[in-house]
Design a protein around this motif. Structure first.
Motif, mmCIF file in Angstrom:
data_model
loop_
_atom_site.group_PDB
_atom_site.id
_atom_site.type_symbol
_atom_site.label_atom_id
_atom_site.label_comp_id
_atom_site.label_asym_id
_atom_site.label_seq_id
_atom_site.Cartn_x
_atom_site.Cartn_y
_atom_site.Cartn_z
ATOM 1 N N LYS A 127 14.212 -1.563 12.752
ATOM 2 C CA LYS A 127 13.677 -0.482 13.585
ATOM 3 C C LYS A 127 12.286 -0.065 13.105
ATOM 4 C CE LYS A 127 14.988 3.993 15.530
ATOM 5 N NZ LYS A 127 16.011 5.067 15.551
ATOM 6 N N ILE A 128 12.101 -0.054 11.779
ATOM 7 C CA ILE A 128 10.770 0.263 11.236
ATOM 8 C C ILE A 128 9.761 -0.794 11.675
ATOM 9 C CG2 ILE A 128 9.418 0.464 9.106
ATOM 10 C CD1 ILE A 128 11.938 1.608 7.780
ATOM 11 N N GLU A 132 -6.679 2.152 7.531
ATOM 12 C CA GLU A 132 -5.770 3.273 7.783
ATOM 13 C C GLU A 132 -4.423 2.777 8.303
ATOM 14 O OE1 GLU A 132 -5.483 7.315 10.575
ATOM 15 O OE2 GLU A 132 -7.296 6.075 10.588
ATOM 16 N N ALA A 133 -4.459 1.799 9.206
ATOM 17 C CA ALA A 133 -3.219 1.241 9.748
ATOM 18 C C ALA A 133 -2.394 0.579 8.652
ATOM 19 C CB ALA A 133 -3.539 0.237 10.855
ATOM 20 N N ALA A 134 -3.061 -0.178 7.768
ATOM 21 C CA ALA A 134 -2.352 -0.850 6.671
ATOM 22 C C ALA A 134 -1.761 0.166 5.695
ATOM 23 C CB ALA A 134 -3.310 -1.792 5.953
ATOM 24 N N SER A 135 -2.460 1.234 5.431
ATOM 25 C CA SER A 135 -1.971 2.273 4.510
ATOM 26 C C SER A 135 -0.746 2.989 5.092
ATOM 27 C CB SER A 135 -3.078 3.285 4.227
ATOM 28 O OG SER A 135 -4.166 2.672 3.570
ATOM 29 N N ARG A 175 5.385 3.704 5.243
ATOM 30 C CA ARG A 175 6.692 3.622 5.903
ATOM 31 C C ARG A 175 7.646 2.707 5.141
ATOM 32 N NH1 ARG A 175 4.898 3.287 12.348
ATOM 33 N NH2 ARG A 175 3.474 5.087 12.267
ATOM 34 N N TRP A 176 7.123 1.575 4.680
ATOM 35 C CA TRP A 176 7.968 0.661 3.920
ATOM 36 C C TRP A 176 8.315 1.244 2.549
ATOM 37 C CZ3 TRP A 176 10.477 -2.394 6.728
ATOM 38 C CH2 TRP A 176 9.907 -3.088 7.800
ATOM 39 N N ASP A 177 7.402 1.959 1.965
ATOM 40 C CA ASP A 177 7.660 2.560 0.659
ATOM 41 C C ASP A 177 8.732 3.660 0.777
ATOM 42 O OD1 ASP A 177 6.872 2.681 -2.197
ATOM 43 O OD2 ASP A 177 6.305 4.734 -1.683
ATOM 44 N N VAL A 211 4.291 -6.754 0.693
ATOM 45 C CA VAL A 211 5.160 -6.973 -0.471
ATOM 46 C C VAL A 211 6.292 -5.945 -0.505
ATOM 47 C CG1 VAL A 211 5.232 -6.970 -2.991
ATOM 48 C CG2 VAL A 211 3.322 -8.068 -1.824
ATOM 49 N N THR A 212 5.997 -4.716 -0.145
ATOM 50 C CA THR A 212 7.028 -3.668 -0.133
ATOM 51 C C THR A 212 8.065 -3.936 0.951
ATOM 52 O OG1 THR A 212 5.381 -2.069 -0.907
ATOM 53 C CG2 THR A 212 7.420 -1.192 -0.003
#
Length: 207
Positions: A100-101, A122-125, A130-132, A193-194
């Protein structure tokens, strides 16, 4: 004179015979009303017999009740389905959350596709955040599930992974050292990676 007497007696006897016949006729008709009364009494018995079919009709609904009984036996079929849903593994639950993420990252597409380095970074951060967050949730869930010895082992493994993650991000960013893409590459590597670590923890440790 004698003929007149004989004639008178003959007429008298005929009159008497006629009266006798009338009396007999009247007696026959008098008996008729009595028979009529008996005839009218007999129909009165039939209404008393008619309620019997009504009693038989009331007994008919019993088969309908037995026909409804099998319908109740179908209701318990919902119970196995409910128990199966309740028995879904935590592993699948968290796989669904991670999927879902992944599907929800579409809202960052406009930034990442803008061609502006600041927007892309900004998009990558945001993706990494969210993954973190998901990784921390998974880690806390495993902390509640795993035995103490297994959790101690996972903690050491996680600390080692953090070092490897940071190293991978630094190496990726070093390719663009001093350029505008350096920060973008660093954030993008942290995110990817996360994400991989989230799926790995669920696969290896979730039950």
């Amino acid at each position: 004179m004698r003929k007149a007497i004989l004639t008178t007696m003959l007429i008298s006897s005929l009159l008497m015979a006629g009266c006798g016949n009338n009396g007999a006729a009247n007696g026959g008709t008098a008996a008729t009303p009595e028979a009529g009364q008996a005839a009218t009494a007999s129909p009165e018995v039939t209404p008393e017999v008619t309620p019997e079919p009504a009693a038989e009709a009331t007994a008919e609904p019993a088969p309908e009740a037995t026909a409804q009984a099998p319908a109740q036996t179908t209701a318990p079929e919902a119970t196995p389905k409910a128990s199966a849903a309740a028995g879904d593994s935590q592993r699948q639950t968290y796989f669904d959350k991670l999927d879902k993420i992944e599907a929800g990252l579409g809202d960052l597409k406009a930034l990442s596709d803008s061609g502006v380095t600041a927007d892309m970074k900004e998009a990558a951060s945001k993706e990494h955040e969210r993954w973190d967050k998901a990784l921390n949730e998974i880690y806390q869930e495993l902390k509640a599930q795993l035995p103490e010895a297994d959790m101690a082992k996972l903690k050491e493994e996680q600390l080692s992974w953090i070092k490897e993650r940071d190293k991978a991000a630094e190496e990726a960013a070093a390719k663009y050292k001093g350029g505008t893409m350096e920060g973008l590459e660093y954030a993008a590597t942290l995110a990817s990676v996360t994400k991989e670590r989230c799926y790995k923890l669920v696969e290896l440790y979730m039950k």
